[in-house]
Design a protein around this motif. Sequence first.
Motif, mmCIF file in Angstrom:
data_model
loop_
_atom_site.group_PDB
_atom_site.id
_atom_site.type_symbol
_atom_site.label_atom_id
_atom_site.label_comp_id
_atom_site.label_asym_id
_atom_site.label_seq_id
_atom_site.Cartn_x
_atom_site.Cartn_y
_atom_site.Cartn_z
ATOM 1 N N HIS A 150 0.812 -1.223 0.000
ATOM 2 C CA HIS A 150 0.000 0.000 0.000
ATOM 3 C C HIS A 150 0.848 1.278 0.000
ATOM 4 O O HIS A 150 0.298 2.378 -0.031
ATOM 5 N N LEU A 151 2.169 1.116 0.020
ATOM 6 C CA LEU A 151 3.044 2.282 -0.050
ATOM 7 C C LEU A 151 3.043 2.917 -1.437
ATOM 8 O O LEU A 151 3.532 4.030 -1.616
ATOM 9 N N PHE A 152 2.516 2.196 -2.429
ATOM 10 C CA PHE A 152 2.495 2.712 -3.802
ATOM 11 C C PHE A 152 1.255 3.559 -4.079
ATOM 12 O O PHE A 152 1.113 4.101 -5.170
ATOM 13 N N ASN A 153 0.356 3.658 -3.106
ATOM 14 C CA ASN A 153 -0.858 4.462 -3.313
ATOM 15 C C ASN A 153 -0.539 5.954 -3.317
ATOM 16 O O ASN A 153 0.481 6.384 -2.780
ATOM 17 N N ALA A 154 -1.447 6.711 -3.920
ATOM 18 C CA ALA A 154 -1.207 8.147 -4.156
ATOM 19 C C ALA A 154 -0.877 8.934 -2.889
ATOM 20 O O ALA A 154 0.030 9.766 -2.880
ATOM 21 N N HIS A 155 -1.629 8.693 -1.805
ATOM 22 C CA HIS A 155 -1.423 9.446 -0.565
ATOM 23 C C HIS A 155 -0.897 8.543 0.553
ATOM 24 O O HIS A 155 -1.266 8.681 1.712
ATOM 25 N N ALA A 156 -0.040 7.612 0.159
ATOM 26 C CA ALA A 156 0.484 6.639 1.112
ATOM 27 C C ALA A 156 1.422 7.295 2.116
ATOM 28 O O ALA A 156 2.096 8.283 1.817
ATOM 29 N N THR A 157 1.426 6.753 3.324
ATOM 30 C CA THR A 157 2.366 7.164 4.364
ATOM 31 C C THR A 157 2.935 5.912 5.012
ATOM 32 O O THR A 157 2.338 4.828 4.930
ATOM 33 N N LEU A 158 4.086 6.051 5.642
ATOM 34 C CA LEU A 158 4.686 4.898 6.316
ATOM 35 C C LEU A 158 3.776 4.401 7.438
ATOM 36 O O LEU A 158 3.597 3.191 7.620
ATOM 37 N N VAL A 204 -9.773 5.717 1.005
ATOM 38 C CA VAL A 204 -9.431 4.324 1.311
ATOM 39 C C VAL A 204 -7.959 4.084 0.993
ATOM 40 O O VAL A 204 -7.543 4.164 -0.166
ATOM 41 N N SER A 205 -7.175 3.847 2.016
ATOM 42 C CA SER A 205 -5.759 3.483 1.871
ATOM 43 C C SER A 205 -4.963 4.470 1.032
ATOM 44 O O SER A 205 -4.031 4.088 0.325
ATOM 45 N N GLY A 206 -5.345 5.749 1.062
ATOM 46 C CA GLY A 206 -4.612 6.754 0.315
ATOM 47 C C GLY A 206 -4.708 6.625 -1.187
ATOM 48 O O GLY A 206 -3.843 7.096 -1.929
ATOM 49 N N PRO A 231 -9.402 6.942 7.052
ATOM 50 C CA PRO A 231 -9.635 6.426 8.403
ATOM 51 C C PRO A 231 -8.885 5.140 8.748
ATOM 52 O O PRO A 231 -8.788 4.791 9.922
ATOM 53 N N GLU A 232 -8.335 4.458 7.766
ATOM 54 C CA GLU A 232 -7.528 3.275 8.091
ATOM 55 C C GLU A 232 -6.259 3.646 8.848
ATOM 56 O O GLU A 232 -5.649 2.797 9.497
#
Length: 276
Positions: A150-158, A204-206, A231-232
């Motif tokens: 999920h780090l590859f999503n647009a608004h992903a964070t660590l 959802v998941s950025g 919210p995740e």
Amino acid sequence: MRLLWQLLAVAAIAFLGGQAVNAVAGNPWLTLVAGAVTAVLAVLGYRWVVRRTEQRPVVELGRPTTGLAWGTLIGFALFAAVIANIALLGDYEVRGWGTVSGAAGLLGFMAAAAVTEELLFRGVLFRIIEERAGTWLALLLTGVLFGLSHLFNAHATLWGALAIAIEAGGLLTAAYVATRKLWLPIGVHFGWNFAAAGLFGTEVSGNGTPQGLLDGVTSGPVAVTGGAFGPEGSLYSLLFCLLGTGAFLWLAHRRGTLVPRRRRAGRVDSVTTLAR
């Protein structure tokens, strides 16, 4: 080799289905159709490749019966509990209605995502790793991989990736372990995601998901709302998913479906020889 072939087969369907969904992203009704077709083809592809590589009935994808429905209700209820607690603090607000067509498109998108991801991570990776490493180590390893994906999503964070690893990696794997069927985790995954985007209109998941049935907005501390990741990334999601994980693992313990780590045959034989 079976791990490789199964991963390639399901991943290929997921990739092609994702391309098709993206190609029709501007039309929610075509997105619904493309997502549904991707989900069906992924199930058929998984059945085919497992039969060919393992020469056995694919019992983990037997008839859905009530597993899919119950899973969807559980996922929906868990996310509703999260959003209700955020709303009680005044950090979630419904500004009006979204669109039915937007919700329909998200229905297809989330169906494709839930099915393909569960087949890949629980059906292939977890199931095969568990055979040798046991339930606990396999749960840890595949949970980390799921979070990292999920780090590859647009608004992903660590933090978001870590939260997904703990929440979804634990909850969805535990749902599979408790039932030894993939339909329950598929339902939980779909119910959670569709409630988040399709109904409550949150991120959802950025992923940068489009608007669903409600025009909802979150604002406030990242620890409460999850920020741009959605919210995740909220501590409420962490809490409720950990409770769900614990319940499923307790059920798995009661049913005797936890798998211990397998000892290496060579090591056992050498110990036996020395004892003689």
